[in-house]
Enzyme design. Structure first.
Site, mmCIF file in Angstrom:
data_model
loop_
_atom_site.group_PDB
_atom_site.id
_atom_site.type_symbol
_atom_site.label_atom_id
_atom_site.label_comp_id
_atom_site.label_asym_id
_atom_site.label_seq_id
_atom_site.Cartn_x
_atom_site.Cartn_y
_atom_site.Cartn_z
ATOM 1 N N ASP A 1 26.705 -1.842 -51.900
ATOM 2 C CA ASP A 1 25.899 -0.854 -52.615
ATOM 3 C C ASP A 1 25.840 0.406 -51.760
ATOM 4 O OD1 ASP A 1 25.399 -3.286 -53.969
ATOM 5 O OD2 ASP A 1 23.410 -2.600 -54.596
ATOM 6 N N LYS B 1 24.650 2.570 -60.314
ATOM 7 C CA LYS B 1 23.307 2.042 -60.074
ATOM 8 C C LYS B 1 22.306 3.190 -60.071
ATOM 9 C CE LYS B 1 20.841 -0.421 -56.338
ATOM 10 N NZ LYS B 1 21.040 -1.115 -55.032
ATOM 11 N N LYS C 1 23.636 -1.121 -62.937
ATOM 12 C CA LYS C 1 22.527 -1.795 -62.262
ATOM 13 C C LYS C 1 21.296 -0.906 -62.310
ATOM 14 C CE LYS C 1 21.071 -3.764 -57.802
ATOM 15 N NZ LYS C 1 21.502 -4.176 -56.460
#
Length: 314
Positions: A151, A214, A250
């Site tokens: 991430d 995300k 996400k």
């Protein structure tokens, strides 16, 4: 939907990136928020609540990202991710456990054979303020230790200054450093100021090779919201139609209750379809959500809420 012939690529100038990104259709902020709010009021049948709760559990990236994290805390979190309710094997496992790079090895060892992935924040999380060389070292170390997912955070300063080429090249370099690991690109939507900027950052990340986009780090005042998540879902839908490549989404930060989680599942189902209702294509980044999902699941099965010691305190 943009024409693939207009897509900038490696070697494109900053001017080309600006022309493409600022040529994307503008976002109708009022319409976006109204649609997100309207979808959020939809109810689901009682018979579907169990499926929704189990689906949400299976999508959770159980996360601990604190300076005081210890190997013991990470091992405890891994045990919870692999068996959220030890006395009930029918409860799905979480999708992943997300930790800092130096604790990846601990998580990998604890989760071996469980099917739960290890994710690691890298690239100077959460600020993203570090030289590219340092970010690459961070990423490669996490992957070498066994992280299956990275991430990363984008350089919001560069993006807001209009240096889109620098942001593209950094994401592309991190994508290469990931090797076989999946790359989730954190846009930090709460710092991008406008919905138009969020859409531009999303397309930039996808064109640079993101496997997931995300919403947030969970470390700023505004994290995931139904509106910004809906905008990401619309972007990945259009990207799939234009390129044939599917990118996951996400939503992270601020999602704490089962009711919240179900609202996000409705957004997914109504925007990109039921085929996306899988951890392969949608994730929930949360630390406290799992406990509420487990309590609501128990209520559905038994008709009553559990006592205060039914779930572990994270």
């Amino acid at each position: 939907m943009p024409d693939t012939a207009t897509f900038p690529g490696p070697g494109a100038s900053n001017a080309a990136w600006r022309a493409f990104l600022h040529g994307l259709p503008g976002v109708d902020a009022v319409g976006l928020q109204e649609r997100a709010a309207r979808l959020g009021t939809r109810s689901i049948k009682e018979s579907a609540k169990g499926f929704a709760i189990d689906t949400a559990i299976s999508m959770i990236d159980l996360t601990t990202l604190e300076g005081a994290d210890t190997p013991g805390r990470v091992r405890a979190l891994c045990a919870k991710a692999a068996g959220p309710e030890p006395t009930d094997r029918s409860v799905p496992r979480a999708a992943a456990v997300c930790v800092y790079p130096d604790l990846v090895g601990t998580a990998v060892e604890a989760l071996r054979g469980t099917g739960v992935a290890v994710a690691s924040v890298a690239t100077a999380f959460p600020s993203g303020r570090a030289p590219l060389e340092a970010k690459l070292v961070d990423t490669r170390a996490a992957v070498a230790a066994g992280a299956a997912e990275i991430d990363m955070v984008i350089d919001r300063g560069a993006f807001l200054a209009g240096d889109y080429l620098a942001v593209f090249e950094e994401i592309a370099a991190i994508r290469e450093a990931c090797g076989d690991a999946h790359l989730k690109v954190i846009l930090e939507t709460g710092e991008l100021v406008t919905y138009d900027n969020i859409r531009r950052a999303c397309w930039l990340a996808m064109l640079a090779g993101a496997d997931f986009v995300k919403t947030s780090t969970g470390k700023v005042a505004v994290n995931a919201t139904p509106a910004n998540t809906l905008l990401l879902l619309l972007a990945v839908r259009d990207f799939l139609a234009a390129t044939g490549r599917q990118v996951g989404v996400k939503a992270a930060g601020g999602i704490r209750t089962s009711k919240d989680a179900v609202k996000y599942l409705v957004l997914v189902n109504e925007t990109v379809g039921p085929a996306w209702l899988t951890p392969r294509w949608f994730r929930l980044g949360a630390s406290s959500l799992l406990n509420d999902l487990l309590m609501q699941r128990h209520k559905l099965r038994t008709g009553s809420y559990s006592g205060p010691d039914y779930v572990t305190v994270d």
